[in-house]
Design a protein around this motif. Structure first.
Motif, mmCIF file in Angstrom:
data_model
loop_
_atom_site.group_PDB
_atom_site.id
_atom_site.type_symbol
_atom_site.label_atom_id
_atom_site.label_comp_id
_atom_site.label_asym_id
_atom_site.label_seq_id
_atom_site.Cartn_x
_atom_site.Cartn_y
_atom_site.Cartn_z
ATOM 1 N N LEU A 97 0.846 -1.205 0.000
ATOM 2 C CA LEU A 97 0.000 0.000 0.000
ATOM 3 C C LEU A 97 0.880 1.253 0.000
ATOM 4 C CD1 LEU A 97 -2.991 -0.529 2.464
ATOM 5 C CD2 LEU A 97 -3.095 -0.251 -0.014
ATOM 6 N N ALA A 98 1.966 1.196 0.750
ATOM 7 C CA ALA A 98 2.894 2.342 0.781
ATOM 8 C C ALA A 98 3.424 2.627 -0.621
ATOM 9 C CB ALA A 98 4.041 2.063 1.743
ATOM 10 N N LEU A 99 3.795 1.568 -1.346
ATOM 11 C CA LEU A 99 4.320 1.762 -2.709
ATOM 12 C C LEU A 99 3.253 2.327 -3.636
ATOM 13 C CD1 LEU A 99 6.420 -1.471 -3.036
ATOM 14 C CD2 LEU A 99 7.310 0.841 -3.314
ATOM 15 N N ARG A 100 2.015 1.954 -3.380
ATOM 16 C CA ARG A 100 0.929 2.399 -4.239
ATOM 17 C C ARG A 100 0.544 3.860 -3.975
ATOM 18 N NH1 ARG A 100 -4.378 -1.007 -5.810
ATOM 19 N NH2 ARG A 100 -5.659 0.723 -6.482
ATOM 20 N N PHE A 101 0.619 4.284 -2.698
ATOM 21 C CA PHE A 101 0.080 5.607 -2.351
ATOM 22 C C PHE A 101 1.139 6.653 -2.012
ATOM 23 C CE2 PHE A 101 -3.588 2.932 -1.852
ATOM 24 C CZ PHE A 101 -4.534 3.698 -2.504
ATOM 25 N N CYS A 102 2.375 6.237 -1.834
ATOM 26 C CA CYS A 102 3.380 7.193 -1.361
ATOM 27 C C CYS A 102 4.488 7.350 -2.390
ATOM 28 C CB CYS A 102 3.973 6.719 -0.042
ATOM 29 S SG CYS A 102 2.691 6.500 1.219
ATOM 30 N N ASP A 103 5.009 8.575 -2.498
ATOM 31 C CA ASP A 103 6.135 8.806 -3.399
ATOM 32 C C ASP A 103 7.454 8.893 -2.640
ATOM 33 O OD1 ASP A 103 5.871 11.542 -2.440
ATOM 34 O OD2 ASP A 103 4.233 11.705 -3.916
ATOM 35 N N HIS A 104 7.365 9.057 -1.302
ATOM 36 C CA HIS A 104 8.566 9.122 -0.472
ATOM 37 C C HIS A 104 8.387 8.199 0.734
ATOM 38 C CE1 HIS A 104 9.229 12.713 -2.828
ATOM 39 N NE2 HIS A 104 10.480 12.733 -2.392
ATOM 40 N N ALA A 105 9.505 7.782 1.308
ATOM 41 C CA ALA A 105 9.432 6.936 2.511
ATOM 42 C C ALA A 105 10.520 7.334 3.496
ATOM 43 C CB ALA A 105 9.573 5.460 2.146
ATOM 44 N N LEU A 106 10.188 7.165 4.763
ATOM 45 C CA LEU A 106 11.142 7.344 5.862
ATOM 46 C C LEU A 106 11.199 6.014 6.603
ATOM 47 C CD1 LEU A 106 12.835 8.910 7.982
ATOM 48 C CD2 LEU A 106 10.669 9.629 9.021
ATOM 49 N N LEU A 107 12.364 5.385 6.612
ATOM 50 C CA LEU A 107 12.531 4.090 7.270
ATOM 51 C C LEU A 107 13.201 4.316 8.623
ATOM 52 C CD1 LEU A 107 12.034 3.320 4.289
ATOM 53 C CD2 LEU A 107 13.738 1.508 4.534
ATOM 54 N N LEU A 108 12.569 3.814 9.694
ATOM 55 C CA LEU A 108 13.142 3.941 11.035
ATOM 56 C C LEU A 108 13.880 2.648 11.378
ATOM 57 C CD1 LEU A 108 10.201 5.651 13.013
ATOM 58 C CD2 LEU A 108 12.083 6.718 11.744
ATOM 59 N N LEU A 109 15.192 2.697 11.193
ATOM 60 C CA LEU A 109 16.053 1.538 11.467
ATOM 61 C C LEU A 109 16.478 1.579 12.941
ATOM 62 C CD1 LEU A 109 17.884 2.030 8.115
ATOM 63 C CD2 LEU A 109 16.689 -0.074 8.722
ATOM 64 N N PRO A 110 17.118 0.538 13.449
ATOM 65 C CA PRO A 110 17.495 0.552 14.871
ATOM 66 C C PRO A 110 18.473 1.678 15.227
ATOM 67 C CG PRO A 110 17.607 -1.661 13.981
ATOM 68 C CD PRO A 110 17.391 -0.749 12.817
ATOM 69 N N GLY A 125 13.833 9.254 1.450
ATOM 70 C CA GLY A 125 13.976 9.755 0.085
ATOM 71 C C GLY A 125 12.842 9.213 -0.766
ATOM 72 N N PRO A 126 12.964 9.352 -2.104
ATOM 73 C CA PRO A 126 11.948 8.799 -2.996
ATOM 74 C C PRO A 126 11.773 7.306 -2.712
ATOM 75 C CG PRO A 126 13.452 10.211 -4.211
ATOM 76 C CD PRO A 126 14.032 10.064 -2.834
ATOM 77 N N ILE A 127 10.513 6.871 -2.655
ATOM 78 C CA ILE A 127 10.235 5.500 -2.182
ATOM 79 C C ILE A 127 10.902 4.446 -3.072
ATOM 80 C CG2 ILE A 127 8.000 5.161 -3.395
ATOM 81 C CD1 ILE A 127 7.019 4.016 -0.581
ATOM 82 N N ASP A 128 11.003 4.717 -4.384
ATOM 83 C CA ASP A 128 11.622 3.734 -5.281
ATOM 84 C C ASP A 128 13.125 3.587 -5.022
ATOM 85 O OD1 ASP A 128 9.277 3.097 -6.466
ATOM 86 O OD2 ASP A 128 9.471 4.588 -8.072
#
Ligand SMILES: Nc1ncnc2c1ncn2[C@@H]1O[C@H](COP(=O)(O)OP(=O)(O)OP(=O)(O)O)[C@@H](O)[C@H]1O
Length: 255
Positions: free
Chosen positions: A202-215, A222-225
Motif C-alpha cells: 500500500l505504501a508503494l501504491r500511495f506514497c512517493d517518499h518513505a522514511l525508514l526507522l532503522l534501529p 527519500g523517494p520511495i523507489d
C-alpha cells in the motif's frame, strides 16, 4: 516553501532513539510513508511532528514558522492528526463526531453553521457513510467507527495530514478507496500526507517518499523507489523480504 521541515531532529522515548539528526523536507503534493517495526517509534515521531509531544533536540517548522510558535488553534487549521485509536467517552452521533473536525475553524463560543454541516456531510460521503448521520457512534462496527474518524479529519480541512495506520480496521476495498480519498483531500488543499503504514505494498501504491526507522536512531529517507528494496526492508523488519515485480509495480513479501 516546505509544509513541514525538520533540522537535526532527535526523538527518543523509553530509552529508544527513534531518530537522530533527522533532516526532512515535506513539500506540497508529496505523500510520505513512515515504515518501521513494532516499537520503532513511528507513532512517537508522528506525534512529535504534530506538536503533541516535544522533541529531545532539533527544529520542526511548519510553513516556515517554528512548530512551538504556532498557536494551537491555528496549527489545527493546517495540521490534522489521525490517531491510531479513538475513544467515545459519552454518547455522540456520527454527524456530531465529524463536526468536531470543524472546531479549529470556529470561534470559542460559535456553533457549527450550515457550511460546517455541509462540509461534514461531504466528508461522510467521501468515506461512504452517507445516511449514518444520526447513528450513535458506539453502535458502529470497528471499520465504520474508523471511517467516521477519517471523515472528521477530512472535515478539519488541513493542508498537512498525519495519519497513524489509516488502514486499521478497513477491508481491502476501503483501504484503497479511503487512501485515494485522503490523497484527493490533500491534493485539493495543495497539501501533503505522512502515513504510518505496515503494508509495504500500500505504501508503494500511495506514497512517493518513505522514511525508514532503522534501529538506534538510524533513518533512511527519500523517494520511495530509491529507499525501499528487499535489502532495506529485510534490515528494517529483521526478517527476509523478497521482491516480485511486473511491468507496472513492485511488490514485497516476507519469505
Ligand atoms: N507513554 C509511554 N511510556 C513508556 N513507553 C512508551 C510510551 N509510549 C510509547 N512507549 C514505548 O516507546 C516505543 C515506541 O512506541 P511507538 O508507539 O512510537 O512505536 P510504533 O513504531 O508506533 O509501534 P507499533 O508498530 O507497535 O504501533 C515502544 O517501545 C513503546 O513501548
Amino acid at each position: 516553501m516546505s509544509l513541514l521541515q525538520t533540522e537535526g531532529l532527535v526523538v527518543e522515548i523509553a530509552g529508544i532513539t527513534v531518530c537522530h539528526d533527522l533532516a526532512l523536507q515535506i513539500v506540497p503534493g508529496s505523500s510520505w510513508a513512515i515504515l518501521g517495526g513494532n516499537g520503532a517509534g513511528k507513532t512517537t515521531l508522528l506525534h512529535t511532528l504534530a506538536g503533541v509531544r516535544l522533541a529531545q533536540q532539533g527544529e520542526i517548522t511548519i510553513k516556515g514558522q517554528p512548530l512551538s510558535a504556532w498557536p494551537r488553534r491555528q496549527l489545527a487549521q493546517v495540521v490534522g492528526l489521525l490517531a491510531q485509536e479513538s475513544s467515545d467517552p459519552f454518547p455522540i452521533t456520527v454527524l456530531e463526531t465529524v463536526l468536531i473536525g470543524r472546531h479549529p475553524h470556529l470561534d470559542r463560543w460559535q456553533w457549527e453553521g450550515e457550511e460546517d454541516i455541509e462540509i461534514a456531510q461531504r466528508a461522510l460521503q467521501q468515506v461512504a457513510l452517507e445516511g449514518f448521520e444520526s447513528r450513535m457512534v458506539d453502535t458502529l462496527s470497528g471499520g465504520e467507527r474508523h471511517r467516521v474518524t477519517i471523515a472528521a479529519l477530512m472535515a478539519q480541512s488541513t493542508q498537512l495530514l498525519l495519519l497513524d495506520e489509516p488502514t486499521n480496521h478497513l477491508d481491502l476495498h476501503h483501504q484503497v478507496t479511503l487512501l485515494d480519498e485522503l490523497k484527493a483531500v490533500a491534493s485539493a488543499a495543495d497539501g501533503a500526507l505522512i502515513s504510518v503504514l505496515h503494508d509495504i505494498n500500500l505504501a508503494l501504491r500511495f506514497c512517493d517518499h518513505a522514511l525508514l526507522l532503522l534501529p538506534n536512531g538510524v533513518t533512511l529517507h527519500g523517494p520511495i523507489d530509491e529507499v525501499v528494496n528487499s535489502e532495506t526492508l529485510t534490515e528494517l523488519y529483521a526478517h527476509p523480504v523478497i521482491e516480485i515485480a511486473n511491468d507496472e509495480q513492485r511488490y514485497f513479501m516476507p519469505r
